[in-house]
Design an enzyme around this catalytic site. Structure first.
Site, PDB file in Angstrom:
ATOM      1  N   ASP A 464      25.835  61.452  48.130  1.00 25.95           N
ATOM      2  CA  ASP A 464      26.164  60.084  47.678  1.00 25.95           C
ATOM      3  C   ASP A 464      26.940  60.155  46.153  1.00 25.95           C
ATOM      4  OD1 ASP A 464      25.782  57.393  46.920  1.00 25.95           O
ATOM      5  OD2 ASP A 464      23.902  57.630  45.896  1.00 25.95           O
ATOM      6  N   GLU A 467      32.938  59.582  45.519  1.00 25.35           N
ATOM      7  CA  GLU A 467      34.296  59.152  45.460  1.00 25.35           C
ATOM      8  C   GLU A 467      35.168  60.077  44.732  1.00 25.35           C
ATOM      9  OE1 GLU A 467      31.506  56.351  47.005  1.00 25.35           O
ATOM     10  OE2 GLU A 467      31.533  57.269  44.777  1.00 25.35           O
ATOM     11  N   ASP A 561      25.804  50.293  48.566  1.00 24.21           N
ATOM     12  CA  ASP A 561      24.858  49.373  47.836  1.00 24.21           C
ATOM     13  C   ASP A 561      25.087  47.886  48.007  1.00 24.21           C
ATOM     14  OD1 ASP A 561      24.052  51.539  46.363  1.00 24.21           O
ATOM     15  OD2 ASP A 561      25.007  51.233  44.746  1.00 24.21           O
TER      16      ASP A 561
END
Length: 900
Positions: A464, A467, A561
């Site tokens: 997770d 980025e 999300d």
């Protein structure tokens, strides 16, 4: 020119006095013919001239001329020289090199770069590819200088359907389909190439091009809509805030489907940030660095495009069999006892549960590779995981690509800025970011994963925040932090440095984050995949949020999300189908939504859809009400039915994984993949196919009691009701209003398919112990086909040379002679090195679509009449044969002989 400019001024004044709007789109102003296409009402001779002049002025100081061209069969090289130029966004590059080559019969490569200075390109180890056209290859080829240049030069070959043409006056290039003459890509005469701003536009045939791709964004439709801007810059944003904002992944790839079903694909292989403007009749790329590196994939079918694309970027990684079960997670499970209650709740409700997942709750203050000593101590967590394993279940944990500052090793393996480690702020507080381009950082990551698995033997890892995400902001350090062109980041032209590491950060070997930002998640997924492979010697399972072309070689993806809303339920189909195009077929959205409280109805409908995502997981945010699937009886009923069907279909779904790994074919597909000639399927995105023939038509609106479903031509049989299976039979596609039961989605099987099934169970390992069934759905002429792939579900390779696996192809045909109709189902064993397949058996065969016999029927197995088998025939065309014991690994033949 001066005269026309004066006339333009006079016309503009008159139009202004008349209060008539002047609207001109300069994106299409490559040639006068494009300018005429660009006119927006009001029209007329004056506005046509005005449009032409504005376009002329817009491009009078930009563009390149062709100086020379060298060609050799399927290779071409050209030198381009700047004509004019402007200082907007910086000085223009004066000399460019263009190379074009037919690398395969189905792949064309066109590359434009600075002739005098090297530039950043996607590294070879990310996507291995042939090097640029060699001067040695072109040496001695006929060359043309400026004095002898023709109006165009072309490369093509008989075995390829792609033709490339370079046009010299003015410079632009076209890519066309040789068999039809259709223009696939047609650049305008304007090419802008600066150090940190590149722009090129291609015209599209208005009304004839259906485009799909360009991600990752939340889209209201799967087919791209004109006048959208798609920004590619990996960003930690909630996908539900606004449509079409850049999200976690960057995929500069699209598929174009033309009337009649011919499809092609286009990739701009560039990892820099960019805006892509889609105007319906054009696409404009605005890129803030790198090179223009285009790849064209000929198709001509949609499946062929994805095959060719994934052959280039890398085939999807094989996923372990267990990963196709149902998984439960929550950000906010308090302790080990909470996890134990969840497992018990699913068992009591008799709902399948394959894996239990832990978000950062298990960590010690959010630190990777640690355990909370109070709530998740090793002496409680390890026995829990061992019990899961003994029950055939799995445990997966989250990891983030940040290491707490005080816990970092004294090694030079982290991202740098201004000579020191970048200090960010994420869950643990102040953190450093591993530099996954650095081989020593990859080794460190593998070591930490191995050490952690000695403590808690997790079965998969969930990457997770990659980025990478960062909670702080940064002041600019140099010009990279504030590029001359601001892409539409976050829909507000937000600075590139927001919520991530600064783009002036430096990686190993001097690579800037400005260039490599969109690759960070792929680099981490690759390192994590390699670490698990080394530590377990089994097929890894890695789930990643951030992606780029090629990420599917290492990881699955979830859509991030999302929120518990009906529009998010519907939009999840578009994202799932897009990632199938991107070469990441193992994809799904968080069932019932991650953020916000859900309703029983929404959650039930999401379960009914999510059971047919390739990757099926429920995951919720810690402030939401608990909504494990057993909490409400209505959701539990939907879950038992939907996941019971999914677990029955696991042999089929796992066979689709084999197909994806070997050909790139998506597991979940848009309807036009199977029906490319049916233009009515091009806009269908409220339904989808699993493989080529299982049609899922979910409820996507509150209070709905019916579903408006589109059925392409053919026969369609209900997968839930074998007693009255034939739902639709049509020679042309048509829409049908279906009843929408409260506990299930409509699922239909197209005639012409043979589906391998198994008995449902609460875990995938238990389900694999039962016998197989075959579901044979016949076309009107009595034919069908299918296949079954088997292996142990965890070997490192899937279907590789020398591996232990079995592949069986099934076929069905029907013949009639003198009033006797014979329907024959046969198996052909392609490979049979997986030992259990010699013992596993097919116990039941169900035919759907058989003509009802007037005088009875006889069944033969391998030419021996089968009198002991239990058979059942109905006037509805359903016919079952049970009591069989046909070994999967041994070829067989079943004949149903009917008298009329």
């Amino acid at each position: 020119h001066i005269l026309k400019s004066f006339q333009t001024l006079r016309m503009t004044t008159n139009l202004y006095k008349a209060k008539r709007p002047i609207v001109v789109d300069t994106h299409l102003c490559g040639t006068p013919s494009y300018c005429l296409m660009a006119i927006v009402k009001p029209s007329g001779e004056l506005l046509r001239l005005l449009t032409f002049l504005i376009c002329l002025l817009h491009h009078s100081s930009a563009g390149y001329d062709v100086e020379s061209v060298v060609g050799a069969r399927s290779l071409l090289s050209a030198n381009l020289k700047l004509v004019g130029g402007t200082m907007e966004f910086g000085p223009d590059v004066k000399r460019l090199d263009l190379t074009a080559s037919l690398e395969t019969d189905s792949r064309l490569h066109v590359r434009i770069t600075d002739a005098d200075h090297p530039r950043w390109e996607v590294p070879q180890d990310i996507i291995p590819r042939p090097t640029s056209v060699s001067e040695d290859v072109l040496l001695g080829s006929p060359g043309m200088d400026n004095a002898t240049l023709p109006s165009s030069a072309t490369i093509s070959k008989v075995s390829s359907d792609l033709t490339f043409s370079i046009h010299t006056n003015p410079f632009h290039f076209t890519v066309s389909r040789r068999s039809t003459g259709d223009i696939l890509f047609d650049t305008s005469a304007t090419l802008i190439f600066k150090d940190r701003y590149l722009e090129v536009t291609t015209a599209l045939p208005a009304g004839r091009a259906s485009l799909y791709g360009f991600g990752e964004h939340t889209k209201r439709t799967f087919r791209l809509q004109p006048n959208d801007t798609f920004t590619l810059w990996n960003e930690d944003l909630e996908r539900s805030d606004l449509l079409d904002r850049n999200l976690y992944g960057s995929h500069p790839f699209y598929m174009d489907v033309r009337p009649g079903g011919n499809a092609h694909g286009v990739l701009l292989l560039n990892s820099n940030g960019m805006d892509i403007l889609y105007g319906g009749s054009y696409i404009t790329y605005k890129v803030i660095g790198g090179v223009l590196d285009f790849y064209f994939f000929a198709g001509p079918s949609p499946l062929a495009v994805v095959d060719q694309y994934t052959q280039f970027i890398g085939r999807p990684a094989p996923m372990p069999y267990w990963s196709f079960g149902f998984h439960q997670c929550r950000y906010g499970y308090k302790n080990v006892a909470d996890l134990e209650e969840v497992v018990a709740g699913y068992a009591k409700a008799k709902i399948p549960l394959e894996g239990v997942w832990s978000d950062i709750d298990y960590m010690d203050h959010g630190q990777d590779f640690t355990l909370d000593p109070i709530n998740f101590p090793v002496n409680r967590l390890r026995p829990f995981v061992d019990r899961l394993h003994s029950n055939g279940q799995k445990y997966v944990v989250i990891i983030d690509p940040e290491i707490k500052r005080q816990a970092t090793p004294n090694e030079d393996i982290f991202l740098k800025r201004n000579g020191t480690n970048v200090v960010g702020r994420v869950w643990p507080g102040e953190v450093y970011f591993p530099d996954f381009i650095n081989p020593r950082a990859v080794e460190y990551w593998a070591q930490k994963i191995s050490e952690f698995r000695r403590t808690i033997p997790v079965d998969g890892l969930w990457c997770d925040m990659n980025e990478p995400s960062n909670f702080g902001a940064w002041q600019p350090l140099n010009a990279l932090d504030d590029p001359p062109y601001h892409i539409n980041n976050s829909g507000t032209h937000r600075p590139l440095n927001n919520q991530t590491v600064p783009v002036s950060t430096v990686h190993y070997n001097g690579v800037s984050e400005y260039n490599a930002h969109n690759l960070f998640g792929l680099f981490e997924a690759r390192a994590t995949h390699a670490a698990l492979l080394k530590d377990t010697a089994r097929r890894p399972f890695v789930l990643t949020r951030s992606t780029f072309p090629g990420a599917g070689r290492y990881a699955a993806h979830w859509t991030g999300d999302n929120s518990a809303r009906w529009d998010e339920l519907a939009n999840s189909i578009n994202t799932m189908l897009s990632f199938g195009l991107f070469g990441i077929p193992m994809v799904g959205a968080d069932l019932c939504g991650f953020r916000g409280n859900t309703s029983q109805e929404l959650c039930s409908r999401w379960i009914q859809l999510g059971a047919f995502y390739p990757f099926a997981r429920a995951h919720t945010e810690r402030t939401t009400e608990r909504r494990e699937l057993y909490v409400w009886e209505s959701t539990a009923q939907s879950a038992r039915k939907a996941f019971g069907t999914r677990y029955r279909m696991l042999p089929y779904i796992y066979t689709l994984m084999y197909e994806a790994h070997t050909t790139g074919a998506p597991i979940a597909r848009p309807l036009f993949f199977s029906y490319p000639r049916d233009a009515d399927t091009y806009g269908v995105d409220k339904q989808f196919l699993l493989g080529r023939g299982v049609l899922v038509s979910p409820v996507l609106q509150p209070g709905a009691t019916t579903v408006d479903a589109y059925f392409p031509a053919g026969r369609w049989f209900s997968l839930y009701d074998h007693n009255y299976p034939l739902t639709v039979a049509t020679r042309t596609g048509k829409r049908v209003t279906l009843q929408a039961p409260v506990d299930s989605a409509n699922v239909h099987l197209a005639g012409g398919n043979i589906l391998p099934l198994q008995q449902p169970a609460l875990t995938t390992s238990a389900a694999r112990q039962g016998e197989f069934h075959l579901l044979v759905a016949l076309t009107e002429n009595g034919t069908a086909s299918g296949e079954l792939f088997l292996d142990d579900g965890e070997s490192m390779e899937m279907g590789g040379v020398g591996g232990k696996w079995t592949l069986v192809k099934f076929s069905c045909s029907t013949a009639e002679s003198k009033g006797i109709i014979t329907t024959t189902v046969s198996s052909h064993v392609v490979q049979n090195s997986y030992a259990p397949s010699r013992a596993q058996v097919i116990g039941n065969v169900v035919f759907m679509g058989l003509q009802s016999p007037a005088k009875g029927f006889t069944i033969y197995v391998n030419n021996v009449e089968l009198k002991a088998a239990r058979t059942k025939s109905r006037t509805t065309g359903a016919f079952s044969v049970s009591g069989l014991s046909l070994a999967i690994g041994k070829e067989f033949q079943i004949k149903v002989v009917m008298s009329h």
